[in-house]
Design an enzyme around this catalytic site. Structure first.
Site, mmCIF file in Angstrom:
data_model
loop_
_atom_site.group_PDB
_atom_site.id
_atom_site.type_symbol
_atom_site.label_atom_id
_atom_site.label_comp_id
_atom_site.label_asym_id
_atom_site.label_seq_id
_atom_site.Cartn_x
_atom_site.Cartn_y
_atom_site.Cartn_z
ATOM 1 N N VAL A 197 5.571 0.654 11.815
ATOM 2 C CA VAL A 197 5.386 2.064 12.178
ATOM 3 C C VAL A 197 4.455 2.200 13.390
ATOM 4 O O VAL A 197 3.596 1.346 13.628
ATOM 5 C CB VAL A 197 4.828 2.880 10.987
ATOM 6 C CG1 VAL A 197 5.854 2.948 9.870
ATOM 7 C CG2 VAL A 197 3.516 2.301 10.470
ATOM 8 N N GLU B 177 -9.672 2.326 8.747
ATOM 9 C CA GLU B 177 -8.605 1.481 9.282
ATOM 10 C C GLU B 177 -7.313 2.285 9.386
ATOM 11 O O GLU B 177 -7.103 3.234 8.636
ATOM 12 C CB GLU B 177 -8.458 0.255 8.353
ATOM 13 C CG GLU B 177 -7.370 -0.730 8.705
ATOM 14 C CD GLU B 177 -7.515 -1.401 10.055
ATOM 15 O OE1 GLU B 177 -7.582 -0.686 11.071
ATOM 16 O OE2 GLU B 177 -7.518 -2.646 10.110
ATOM 17 N N ASP C 40 -1.738 -4.025 5.958
ATOM 18 C CA ASP C 40 -0.441 -4.685 5.848
ATOM 19 C C ASP C 40 -0.604 -5.844 4.856
ATOM 20 O O ASP C 40 -0.551 -5.628 3.653
ATOM 21 C CB ASP C 40 -0.055 -5.135 7.265
ATOM 22 C CG ASP C 40 1.334 -5.712 7.377
ATOM 23 O OD1 ASP C 40 2.217 -5.299 6.634
ATOM 24 O OD2 ASP C 40 1.551 -6.583 8.250
HETATM 25 P P1 IMP Z 1 -3.153 -7.102 8.030
HETATM 26 O O1 IMP Z 1 -4.248 -8.074 8.247
HETATM 27 O O2 IMP Z 1 -1.843 -7.800 7.829
HETATM 28 O O3 IMP Z 1 -3.448 -6.137 6.894
HETATM 29 O O4 IMP Z 1 -2.965 -6.320 9.385
HETATM 30 C C1 IMP Z 1 -3.523 -5.113 9.622
HETATM 31 C C2 IMP Z 1 -3.412 -4.775 11.092
HETATM 32 O O5 IMP Z 1 -2.123 -5.097 11.618
HETATM 33 C C3 IMP Z 1 -3.555 -3.285 11.301
HETATM 34 O O6 IMP Z 1 -4.895 -2.942 11.584
HETATM 35 C C4 IMP Z 1 -2.652 -3.020 12.479
HETATM 36 O O7 IMP Z 1 -3.385 -3.186 13.675
HETATM 37 C C5 IMP Z 1 -1.600 -4.084 12.423
HETATM 38 N N1 IMP Z 1 -0.356 -3.569 11.802
HETATM 39 C C6 IMP Z 1 0.159 -3.898 10.604
HETATM 40 N N2 IMP Z 1 1.296 -3.249 10.349
HETATM 41 C C7 IMP Z 1 1.507 -2.450 11.420
HETATM 42 C C8 IMP Z 1 2.547 -1.493 11.751
HETATM 43 O O8 IMP Z 1 3.501 -1.222 11.003
HETATM 44 N N3 IMP Z 1 2.403 -0.869 12.948
HETATM 45 C C9 IMP Z 1 1.373 -1.112 13.802
HETATM 46 N N4 IMP Z 1 0.379 -1.987 13.526
HETATM 47 C C10 IMP Z 1 0.459 -2.659 12.353
HETATM 48 MG MG MG Z 2 -5.682 -2.594 13.461
#
Ligand code: IMP
Ligand code: MG
Length: 185
Positions: free
Chosen positions: A155, A101, A105
């Site tokens: 980012v 991955e 986040d």
């Molecule tokens: P989560 O489910 O909140 O952990 O989201 C993860 C997904 O969100 C990652 O695979 C990214 O595609 C997107 N994402 C989260 N933060 C960022 C960032 O700072 N930049 C770009 N994509 C992000």
């Molecule tokens: Mg992603």
């Protein structure tokens, strides 16, 4: 120098730092999976760049596959909605699976994915993430291979996008605030 640099406020992690970290992770994976034939599962589209570099740093016969899941729109904040847009081609039953991955986040996307993949009875299931934003985590995740922790800033670069762009920047960067203006997220 990239023509996208005028949009960049700061380079957080340089391509050189990324390269040495990815090669370090590749060496660990090669050691940990010695004698096995792991299946690397990249999460589209952000993980394409790290997948491409990581696989060439793994000194083992390995296979790759991809999944596309959605938890984000085109903005910068999580919707909490996770959908499988493209499933694996491979049957992972009895396989040693390593999810690759770009960034974790909230962790919601991966925790959903883990549950769904575990139900298919892989021999093992581990996570490799280039980046993590620990301050944003909403669910516990055991990340076996982590590149870098980053602060709570959006980012881009090295596969990561903002509204589809900037994936081809070689460094991990923070964009200038004016680039986001008009974004509701
Ligand atoms: P989560 O489910 O909140 O952990 O989201 C993860 C997904 O969100 C990652 O695979 C990214 O595609 C997107 N994402 C989260 N933060 C960022 C960032 O700072 N930049 C770009 N994509 C992000
Ligand atoms: Mg992603």
């Amino acid at each position: 120098m990239s023509s996208m640099m005028p949009d960049v406020q700061e380079v957080l992690i340089s391509s050189e730092e990324i390269e040495s970290k990815v090669s370090e992770i590749g060496a660990r994976v090669s050691e940990d999976y010695r004698g096995e034939r792991p299946l690397l599962v990249g999460i589209l589209r952000g993980a394409v760049v790290v997948m491409s570099d990581l696989m060439r740093n793994i000194d083992l016969p390995c296979e790759i596959d991809f999944m596309d899941i959605s938890s984000y729109g085109t903005g910068t904040s999580s919707s909490g909605v996770v959908r499988i847009l493209k499933d694996l081609e491979e049957d992972i039953t009895g396989r040693h699976v390593l999810i690759v991955e770009d960034i974790i986040d909230t962790g919601l996307t991966l925790s959903y994915l883990l549950r769904s993949l575990l139900a298919r009875k892989p021999a093992s299931l581990e996570i490799c993430a280039l980046l993590s934003k620990p301050s944003r985590r909403r669910v516990e995740l055991d990340v076996k291979y982590l590149g870098f922790e980053v602060p709570d800033e959006f980012v881009v670069g090295y596969g990561l996008d903002y509204a589809g762009a900037y994936r081809n920047l070689p460094d991990i960067c923070v964009l200038k605030p004016e680039v986001f203006s008009g974004d509701e997220g």
